[in-house]
Design an enzyme around this catalytic site. Structure first.
Site, PDB file in Angstrom:
ATOM      1  CE  LYS A  22      76.782  11.779  38.996  1.00 35.36           C
ATOM      2  NZ  LYS A  22      76.915  10.424  39.566  1.00 35.36           N
ATOM      3  CB  SER A  23      71.160   8.326  36.753  1.00 32.36           C
ATOM      4  OG  SER A  23      71.505   8.650  38.066  1.00 32.36           O
ATOM      5  CB  SER A 167      70.555   1.237  46.490  1.00 31.91           C
ATOM      6  OG  SER A 167      71.573   1.284  45.514  1.00 31.91           O
ATOM      7  CG  ASP A 316      72.296  11.971  44.252  1.00 32.02           C
ATOM      8  OD1 ASP A 316      72.735  11.348  45.242  1.00 32.02           O
ATOM      9  OD2 ASP A 316      72.210  11.461  43.123  1.00 32.02           O
TER      10      ASP A 316
HETATM   11  C1  S3P Z   1      72.398   6.546  41.249  1.00 31.39           C
HETATM   12  C2  S3P Z   1      71.728   6.117  42.355  1.00 31.39           C
HETATM   13  C3  S3P Z   1      71.857   6.760  43.680  1.00 31.39           C
HETATM   14  C4  S3P Z   1      72.443   8.151  43.562  1.00 31.39           C
HETATM   15  C5  S3P Z   1      73.638   8.198  42.675  1.00 31.39           C
HETATM   16  C6  S3P Z   1      73.276   7.717  41.267  1.00 31.39           C
HETATM   17  C7  S3P Z   1      72.217   5.803  39.995  1.00 31.39           C
HETATM   18  O1  S3P Z   1      72.715   5.976  44.488  1.00 31.39           O
HETATM   19  O2  S3P Z   1      72.761   8.657  44.832  1.00 31.39           O
HETATM   20  O3  S3P Z   1      74.141   9.513  42.574  1.00 31.39           O
HETATM   21  O4  S3P Z   1      72.586   6.324  38.921  1.00 31.39           O
HETATM   22  O5  S3P Z   1      71.684   4.689  40.034  1.00 31.39           O
HETATM   23  P1  S3P Z   1      72.195   4.687  45.285  1.00 31.39           P
HETATM   24  O6  S3P Z   1      71.731   3.683  44.313  1.00 31.39           O
HETATM   25  O7  S3P Z   1      73.390   4.191  46.059  1.00 31.39           O
HETATM   26  O8  S3P Z   1      71.109   5.187  46.165  1.00 31.39           O
END
Ligand code: S3P
Length: 430
Positions: A22-23, A167, A316
């Site tokens: 997903k990311s 984050s 996650d």
């Molecule tokens: C993500 C970063 C994480 C993760 C989220 C996806 C991303 O969040 O929990 O599901 O794609 O950069 P945070 O950046 O708030 O930790």
């Protein structure tokens, strides 16, 4: 929609290919949109969240041809983005909203960004505050802390920003803004968060400096279109990693799973506690390692204690790790994980409330939870609270419960893993 999941007493068996990360899928669309030329994406995740990103960039004037997992993004650089005629609706997707803020902060136009009820509760000041310090004008509910947000981009100035939270969304938003700013922008964080943005910046020809948890980027660098191959999502694979570990007689192959070290904490925890998995056919594409994970049932597991720099590498996966801990004799502890409170739901509260309904013994702490394991879970009716990862963690709990479990609002899985229940029944059938 409600989904009933039955206990599995014969084992999970077979091979599946979990959907794209997903990311990385979000980022692939965003990078394609701001690069020059045609970016092709293979292995894209066509889930609700990522399709929101596609819709937002179309509204910003970007041509995107979408055919399931194959995408073609026609980029014309940052300057190719145009003022949207409509409100940008990110749905449930925090990644879309926070990264988009960083991209739009440097564009000379207005945009309004909205999302669902969960998005409206999630903290945005962690991104809007530093972006305002760089020159963007952003307002929203409660003094600009919460969506809906209204933004007017400007010529940005570089920033040196120490994020109080680890984050990747904050870091990525500031790197996108830094690319458009005059001078060099540096972002640091308490622990290294997932580094997909940094890997993709490299792949698109951008120079950046990385030093522990500091990243620096000089503004004005152009991105060249690329071919991106998205690996399977380890956060989706994690449900079957834990399920196969727990259900006796299981033997599962998870093909082409991304194993970037900044994301692979769940694999490390499983190895340390006596889990049985091996990684085969490892490959590196676009800076992202991936391979086939063979996992089988493990009879003797030790309790775990996770904290500090491990947390961002498995943030996650905590809902499903909590399910795992309920089955391990002894006490497992998760701490330094206050970030769980500001995910799609307050995952400390929702994980505890729903697993408790099935007989788990979990105590809430200020920044995590203490799980008293070795509990035989029973059946019942549980709620996803609209949280995709909670819905899937509860399905794993159902596999090892004494009776069936009905999961209410199970359609939440569509946010990241629309084929989850199909894959579960494929692995469960004898
Ligand atoms: C993500 C970063 C994480 C993760 C989220 C996806 C991303 O969040 O929990 O599901 O794609 O950069 P945070 O950046 O708030 O930790």
């Amino acid at each position: 929609m409600n989904q009933t999941v039955y206990p599995n007493c014969h084992g999970l068996r077979g091979a599946i290919t979990v959907p794209g990360d997903k990311s990385i899928s979000h980022r692939a669309v965003m990078f394609g949109a701001i690069a020059e030329g045609v970016t092709t994406i293979e292995g894209f995740l066509p889930s609700e969240d990522c399709l929101r990103t596609v819709a937002c960039f179309r509204a910003l004037g970007v041509e995107i041809v979408e055919d399931g997992c194959h995408l073609r993004v026609v980029g014309k650089g940052f300057a190719g983005l145009t003022e949207p005629m409509e409100v940008l609706d990110v749905g449930n997707s925090g990644t879309t909203l926070r990264l988009l803020l960083g991209i739009l902060a440097g564009r000379p136009f207005h945009a309004t960004l909205v999302g669902d009820a969960s998005i409206a509760r999630r903290p945005m000041a962690r991104v809007t505050r530093p972006l305002k310090e760089m020159g963007a004008t952003i307002d929203g509910r409660k003094d600009g802390q919460y969506a809906p947000l209204a933004l007017r981009g400007r010529q940005l100035t570089a920033h040196t920003y120490a994020s109080p939270v680890a984050s990747a969304q904050v870091k990525s938003a500031l790197l996108f803004a830094g690319l458009q700013a005059e001078g060099t922008t540096t972002v640091s964080e308490p622990y290294v968060s997932r580094d997909h943005t940094e890997q993709m910046l490299n792949a698109f020809g951008v120079e950046l400096q990385r030093n522990d948890s500091h990243v620096s980027i000089s503004g004005g660098q152009a991105l060249q279109a690329q071919s991106i191959n998205v690996p399977g999502d380890i956060s989706s694979a994690a449900f079957f990693l834990v399920a196969a570990t727990l259900v006796p007689n299981s033997e599962v192959i998870l093909n082409n799973v991304g194993v970037n070290p900044t994301r692979a904490g769940v694999l490390n925890v499983l190895k340390e506690i006596g889990g049985e998995w091996t990684l085969k056919d490892e490959q590196l594409l676009g800076g992202e390692p991936r391979g086939n994970i063979h996992v089988r049932h493990a009879a003797q597991l030790k309790p775990f204690h996770i904290s500090g720099e491990q947390i961002p590498t498995l943030i996650d996966e905590i809902p499903v790790l909590a399910v795992l801990a309920t089955q391990i004799e002894g006490t497992s502890v998760i701490c330094d994980a206050a970030e769980l409170k500001v995910k799609e739901t307050n995952r400390i509260a929702t994980v505890i409330s729903e697993l408790t309904k099935l007989g788990a013994r979990i105590e809430e702490t200020e920044d995590g939870m203490i799980i008293y394991g070795g509990t035989r879970l029973h059946g019942g009716i549980v709620q996803s609270h609209g949280d995709h990862r909670l819905a899937m963690a509860l399905a794993v709990a159902a596999l090892i419960a004494k009776e069936e479990v009905m999961i209410e609002d199970s359609e939440a899985v569509d946010v990241s893993y629309p084929s989850f229940f199909t894959h579960l029944s494929r692995l469960s059938s004898r």
